[in-house]
Design a protein around this motif. Sequence first.
Motif, PDB file in Angstrom:
ATOM      1  N   THR C 152       0.850  -1.188   0.000  1.00 59.14           N
ATOM      2  CA  THR C 152       0.000   0.000   0.000  1.00 59.14           C
ATOM      3  C   THR C 152       0.884   1.237   0.000  1.00 59.14           C
ATOM      4  OG1 THR C 152      -0.140   0.434   2.391  1.00 59.14           O
ATOM      5  CG2 THR C 152      -1.678  -1.188   1.484  1.00 59.14           C
ATOM      6  N   ARG C 154      -0.310   4.829   0.839  1.00 61.63           N
ATOM      7  CA  ARG C 154      -1.421   5.689   1.241  1.00 61.63           C
ATOM      8  C   ARG C 154      -0.874   7.027   1.727  1.00 61.63           C
ATOM      9  NH1 ARG C 154      -3.620   0.640   4.804  1.00 61.63           N
ATOM     10  NH2 ARG C 154      -4.909  -0.372   3.227  1.00 61.63           N
ATOM     11  N   THR C 198     -13.097   7.979  -4.050  1.00 56.95           N
ATOM     12  CA  THR C 198     -13.377   8.552  -2.736  1.00 56.95           C
ATOM     13  C   THR C 198     -14.017   9.929  -2.872  1.00 56.95           C
ATOM     14  OG1 THR C 198     -12.416   9.404  -0.685  1.00 56.95           O
ATOM     15  CG2 THR C 198     -11.004   9.435  -2.628  1.00 56.95           C
ATOM     16  N   SER C 201     -11.810  13.062  -3.460  1.00 51.71           N
ATOM     17  CA  SER C 201     -11.029  13.327  -4.661  1.00 51.71           C
ATOM     18  C   SER C 201     -11.707  14.423  -5.488  1.00 51.71           C
ATOM     19  CB  SER C 201     -10.872  12.046  -5.469  1.00 51.71           C
ATOM     20  OG  SER C 201      -9.878  12.225  -6.456  1.00 51.71           O
ATOM     21  N   ASP C 207      -9.086   8.104  -7.517  1.00 52.17           N
ATOM     22  CA  ASP C 207      -8.413   7.767  -6.262  1.00 52.17           C
ATOM     23  C   ASP C 207      -9.374   7.013  -5.380  1.00 52.17           C
ATOM     24  OD1 ASP C 207      -7.410   9.541  -3.321  1.00 52.17           O
ATOM     25  OD2 ASP C 207      -6.247   8.009  -4.353  1.00 52.17           O
ATOM     26  N   PRO C 208      -9.044   5.836  -4.851  1.00 55.65           N
ATOM     27  CA  PRO C 208      -7.777   5.129  -4.982  1.00 55.65           C
ATOM     28  C   PRO C 208      -7.625   4.379  -6.319  1.00 55.65           C
ATOM     29  CG  PRO C 208      -9.285   3.817  -3.682  1.00 55.65           C
ATOM     30  CD  PRO C 208     -10.010   5.095  -4.015  1.00 55.65           C
ATOM     31  N   GLU C 224      -1.881  -0.847  -3.626  1.00 54.83           N
ATOM     32  CA  GLU C 224      -3.019   0.064  -3.436  1.00 54.83           C
ATOM     33  C   GLU C 224      -2.437   1.474  -3.330  1.00 54.83           C
ATOM     34  OE1 GLU C 224      -5.325  -0.485   0.231  1.00 54.83           O
ATOM     35  OE2 GLU C 224      -5.328   1.696   0.379  1.00 54.83           O
ATOM     36  N   PHE C 226      -3.467   5.220  -2.713  1.00 57.27           N
ATOM     37  CA  PHE C 226      -4.632   5.951  -2.196  1.00 57.27           C
ATOM     38  C   PHE C 226      -4.135   7.277  -1.640  1.00 57.27           C
ATOM     39  CE2 PHE C 226      -8.574   7.042  -0.823  1.00 57.27           C
ATOM     40  CZ  PHE C 226      -9.212   6.362   0.215  1.00 57.27           C
ATOM     41  N   CYS C 229      -6.275   9.290   1.444  1.00 56.46           N
ATOM     42  CA  CYS C 229      -6.836   8.292   2.375  1.00 56.46           C
ATOM     43  C   CYS C 229      -7.255   8.925   3.688  1.00 56.46           C
ATOM     44  CB  CYS C 229      -5.850   7.158   2.624  1.00 56.46           C
ATOM     45  SG  CYS C 229      -4.632   7.539   3.890  1.00 56.46           S
TER      46      CYS C 229
END
Lengths: 334, 334, 334, 334
Positions: C152, C154, C198, C201, C207-208, C224, C226, C229
């Motif tokens: 990830t 993030r 999300t 965004s 995004d993500p 991932e 993001f 986040c």
Amino acid sequence: MLNVGVIGCGGMGKDHIKRLTNKIQGANVVAVSDVFEEGAKEAAALAGGAKVYTDGKDLINDPDVEAVFIVSPGFAHTDSLLQAIEAGKRVFCEKPLATTAEDCKKIVDAESASGKHLIQLGFMRRYDKGYVQVKEALQSGEYGEPLILHCTHRNPEVGTNYNTPMAVHDTAIHEIDTLHWLVDDEYESAQVIMPKVTKYSHSELKDPQIMLLRTKKGICIDVEVFVNCKFGYDINCEVVCEDGAIKMAEPSYPSIRKNASVSTTIDTDCFVRFEDAYDTEVQNWVDCAEEGIINGPTAWDGYLAAVTADALVKAQESGQIEPIVTAEKPEFYK
Amino acid sequence: MLNVGVIGCGGMGKDHIKRLTNKIQGANVVAVSDVFEEGAKEAAALAGGAKVYTDGKDLINDPDVEAVFIVSPGFAHTDSLLQAIEAGKRVFCEKPLATTAEDCKKIVDAESASGKHLIQLGFMRRYDKGYVQVKEALQSGEYGEPLILHCTHRNPEVGTNYNTPMAVHDTAIHEIDTLHWLVDDEYESAQVIMPKVTKYSHSELKDPQIMLLRTKKGICIDVEVFVNCKFGYDINCEVVCEDGAIKMAEPSYPSIRKNASVSTTIDTDCFVRFEDAYDTEVQNWVDCAEEGIINGPTAWDGYLAAVTADALVKAQESGQIEPIVTAEKPEFYK
Amino acid sequence: MLNVGVIGCGGMGKDHIKRLTNKIQGANVVAVSDVFEEGAKEAAALAGGAKVYTDGKDLINDPDVEAVFIVSPGFAHTDSLLQAIEAGKRVFCEKPLATTAEDCKKIVDAESASGKHLIQLGFMRRYDKGYVQVKEALQSGEYGEPLILHCTHRNPEVGTNYNTPMAVHDTAIHEIDTLHWLVDDEYESAQVIMPKVTKYSHSELKDPQIMLLRTKKGICIDVEVFVNCKFGYDINCEVVCEDGAIKMAEPSYPSIRKNASVSTTIDTDCFVRFEDAYDTEVQNWVDCAEEGIINGPTAWDGYLAAVTADALVKAQESGQIEPIVTAEKPEFYK
Amino acid sequence: MLNVGVIGCGGMGKDHIKRLTNKIQGANVVAVSDVFEEGAKEAAALAGGAKVYTDGKDLINDPDVEAVFIVSPGFAHTDSLLQAIEAGKRVFCEKPLATTAEDCKKIVDAESASGKHLIQLGFMRRYDKGYVQVKEALQSGEYGEPLILHCTHRNPEVGTNYNTPMAVHDTAIHEIDTLHWLVDDEYESAQVIMPKVTKYSHSELKDPQIMLLRTKKGICIDVEVFVNCKFGYDINCEVVCEDGAIKMAEPSYPSIRKNASVSTTIDTDCFVRFEDAYDTEVQNWVDCAEEGIINGPTAWDGYLAAVTADALVKAQESGQIEPIVTAEKPEFYK
Ligand SMILES: NC(=O)c1ccc[n+]([C@@H]2O[C@H](COP(=O)([O-])OP(=O)(O)OC[C@H]3O[C@@H](n4cnc5c(N)ncnc54)[C@H](O)[C@@H]3O)[C@@H](O)[C@H]2O)c1
Ligand SMILES: NC(=O)c1ccc[n+]([C@@H]2O[C@H](COP(=O)([O-])OP(=O)(O)OC[C@H]3O[C@@H](n4cnc5c(N)ncnc54)[C@H](O)[C@@H]3O)[C@@H](O)[C@H]2O)c1
Ligand SMILES: NC(=O)c1ccc[n+]([C@@H]2O[C@H](COP(=O)([O-])OP(=O)(O)OC[C@H]3O[C@@H](n4cnc5c(N)ncnc54)[C@H](O)[C@@H]3O)[C@@H](O)[C@H]2O)c1
Ligand SMILES: NC(=O)c1ccc[n+]([C@@H]2O[C@H](COP(=O)([O-])OP(=O)(O)OC[C@H]3O[C@@H](n4cnc5c(N)ncnc54)[C@H](O)[C@@H]3O)[C@@H](O)[C@H]2O)c1
């Protein structure tokens, strides 16, 4: 560039010499001293060349030496410290300051009288990121007053030369310095509890031990000291406060899934565990040299540690709560 | 007291019979059936005595039997389900509902037509405390909309009879049901990625596999299915939302310090991991019997799982993103 | 003492200048350059005095400058790199090597032709203790071959100037370099999955995103990415192997009990998270200067990253699996 | 079906009645008693109907009552217990056995004299999965002999009626029973250390307290009892042995990433924390009824707890190490 002379070229001495030479900014090792000349010569090579002495006094008085590292055995610290104070030279002294509270007091008096802050003591845990994070949390005020500390100082194993009092002087001595600094208070009394002895110990060593310290504000500290714990070098510290509890982070290692287990490594070597702290404390000592201040543990802290250690050793024997009585803290150290 | 008849007295069947007899409140096993009569007799003994049948149809039509457990092999479920619907009897059916989406649809149509909610499917993870805690967190609204799920279904090892499609039908089938329930959405497409094969697999089994599912709202799910992972039975689920990420708790075991490691146990047996969930799902089915409702996975969920599984098996072959096209959800199941 | 000239005195440039001046052993900043002269002057002050240039070419050709830091914006790297190669000077170049794969190839060809290993790329994560520990575990052989990576990247939030391709070029670019180095393999294909967006965004940014990479040996990687986040700067990496799974340690912070929670801090700033890695990579570049070798990411790695990034950006658009086709690795970089 | 009568229909009484009625297999509540008749009637309703008494003696002597639950206040236990022993009826008695060691001894003598094992005490932690896992680890022999236990019993807050001795009798009483059972040893001495008092306490309550217990084999136990800790109901237990250390698992909750933190829930309610243990201990008592054995904490354990509690209360006052002197354990309880 701070020109440093190192007295004591044994294990710790060589380690510090390599540190000063390769990692630390703004310092140079220009002289080394050891009663064992061969060792001093090897050390000089590690420093990329340095003057070799067999008498620490000569090193201290060498005009090229601006500051002194004392890494000889504990019993040899007092003389070197008094000589360095007399010569007005800045000192980094490995713990302990001296082997008796009386000698520590002598050194404190001499330094105060000199009017110059010269001595930093090698209690490196004050620079360890784990402890620093805990202290910052305490100082944030978010958790209220500290009331209780739960600590462990576990070590895989020790040899047969390691005896009961060494659990105080050699092992818990670090907690003795770090914990009162952490909570910004002074010790008042000590007690030692002796549990059943591990089968891995020997007749001269009660292991494990539970050392209890109480501070003047009433903060109660328990330290499990277990030097033959087998499983690793495991240092823990939890501070229980009025509004929350803060537990020091453990060293970070990957999380491994294998053989029906998810596990992370525990260090087995104290020099790995506190690697960065040694670097940080020495760099800090060098950085403060120009201003002539001591930011870290002082000779006074060394004296406090010695008195506290004596009380703990007495408590090991008596099984009673032993008072910790220190002299009044001089203005010089406030 | 709900009088239950159990069809299928193999491993899972006996397990459920012991559960109904010793753990579950308000139910009694009064009849058992298995094509293998000896197995049925052993099962009857576990139930503390029960009528023995070799034909599930006879058990279903026995007036003493109020509700039916179907724990025969998957291919045998359809007939028993249709018979039970016809007899108007409540059913607990182990997964899968049936072995083809077509048969699942038949069963759904029959149950809807009967007007009675009769069938609960044995997807026990919906009752597992770990998943329930995650669902509660999602429903609290504190974390916003779910966007991504990262899951693992790891198993120590499988035998040579286990092949590539079984990773969908036998293993990931649980994630297929649980995950859409968790995020309250429907699947839209599936893709399977085949990494390098583990040396522990065999020619008929691509292992591990990465199964990707996309829901209609656009939630993207990845499930690592690794059936010869060696190290344990390791189920993980993390839901990444707009305002935070929620990771399912791992089963709780003591933290052990030994051999320079701090470690906790990973289960190796799926029946240990989901032990409580089996108990909870069956108790819930019994508790809802009087009201005649189904609180758990329905025949419709079984149909959805079958269609999704087919798409995943197709995706295993094609390497493409395969659509998941289900019939319109009947009012009956809303 | 390595005399360094720094081209580009913006945020990262000043950060590196402070590093070279105060933390790094064996290097000195003797010259700085920026199209914005005022910024260059401020930077010169941070270096404790240095020559000020507004044209990087002049800095490169200054005989006092032995080695060059390139910290200008990406589009300006190519010219400076070609000039430095021509001048035969050692280079530390912040990522990216160049903004197009074509320019990267030009630089690679020029460096190979020069016969001198000159360029180290600023992909600092290869020096991060967390990743280093994982690589050591992989190299131990205890866990068998790597098969799958779950990662990830993030980030709490980005501004409205941040668009969909930047998730590759600015953010995932680090994973692109680090992960193939971690498993010692080359990428073969890329795919990007776009989940539901999300609410945090904006119209120009999906995004993500889930970025999938496959290596030649078949190792499958999911990242991932993001960037809004909300909750923190959260970098994770788990390598699933034949005999176990290795998860990178998270940064260590105290464990706090307060308000019915036990919690640890998540970083919010990438410069805090990778603080030590920046120091280590630069010190390593300086240390290897005398031998004239490059121990870290090379221009070839920059080229590989650019080609991979292009494939990922293409995959963002197409929704398809896009091939990653690079030129043959020159002997020069083996 | 075991027919149970419940004496004491207050908070705990109603909780047990619901448990016996809805969760426990093989038991029925047929009679209830409370000095407060209204409370008894409400309780009877919870039991789905039961005879209502206002005198526990009448309930005990009711021929329909086969076994008795004592959930009246502690001071009322002795009479009911002696009556039940006289009537030869099996008893589940909530802690404490009695409010004085003297009364506990009376009950022990009466039960031994009767020749029938009748009394199980409600120390439910022996049935808590966390503690059971630790005991299993200890019994495996893999970790050698236990030497030290570190425990915490933290509670969010208590009211102004809660005083210093209650920290022993009401709170630590659970550790008193559980810990000697965990290590299979007997207590020898007690000491209580009083740290600085939390601002959240009041004049009649020293909070927190550190209670130290030593067993005959020399196992040293420290229990931090902190009843106004604010942050949660936090029970911890670590057993340090010769070959490793075992720390009890904490209750499992999802790991949440939000607001620059990764955190898990801490319970705030002891009834949530030990929910399953209450169910398990009662089911175990019912299951053993036919055989007429007591598998759980006995009246002897209640006596040991009372003597230990007295020593701790004495130690709270004296600040000294107080001996724990119990009578010889009768054969009857071996
Ligand atoms: N901070 C820590 O964690 C830490 C760790 C290890 C050691 N230390 C301290 O460092 C000091 C040295 O420890 P070590 O492990 O290197 O011991 P060591 O025995 O390896 O080395 C001591 C060296 O000092 C020399 N020496 C003896 N007497 C001397 C004297 N009068 N003058 C000069 N040199 C003399 C010896 O020949 C030897 O080379 C001790 O004070 C010890 O407590 C601190
Ligand atoms: N929920 C779960 O996690 C889980 C776990 C294991 C099994 N299951 C399911 O439970 C069912 C049974 O699995 P199992 O592991 O007990 O299999 P098994 O092979 O051990 O037992 C199947 C039994 O059914 C009997 N049988 C075969 N055909 C039959 C028929 N037409 N009518 C009645 N009995 C018949 C067999 O003789 C055998 O005794 C399957 O549907 C399986 O998918 C679910
Ligand atoms: N490794 C990492 O994690 C990391 C982090 C941040 C930035 N970077 C990289 O560092 C570089 C600089 O980034 P930044 O954040 O400092 O950007 P910035 O915009 O803050 O600074 C760029 C500076 O370069 C100057 N400049 C512009 N064109 C120039 C040219 N032709 N010659 C010389 N100077 C020129 C600008 O005036 C400005 O002062 C970029 O390549 C970026 O990708 C890497
Ligand atoms: N194991 C545990 O964790 C736990 C938890 C809570 C309470 N308890 C124990 O359970 C018992 C009851 O506690 P509670 O919280 O229900 O108290 P409570 O005050 O809520 O209830 C006590 C009840 O007993 C009744 N009562 C009083 N004297 C009586 C007598 N002589 N005969 C019959 N009934 C009488 C009262 O009217 C009241 O209804 C206590 O012994 C307590 O220590 C144990």
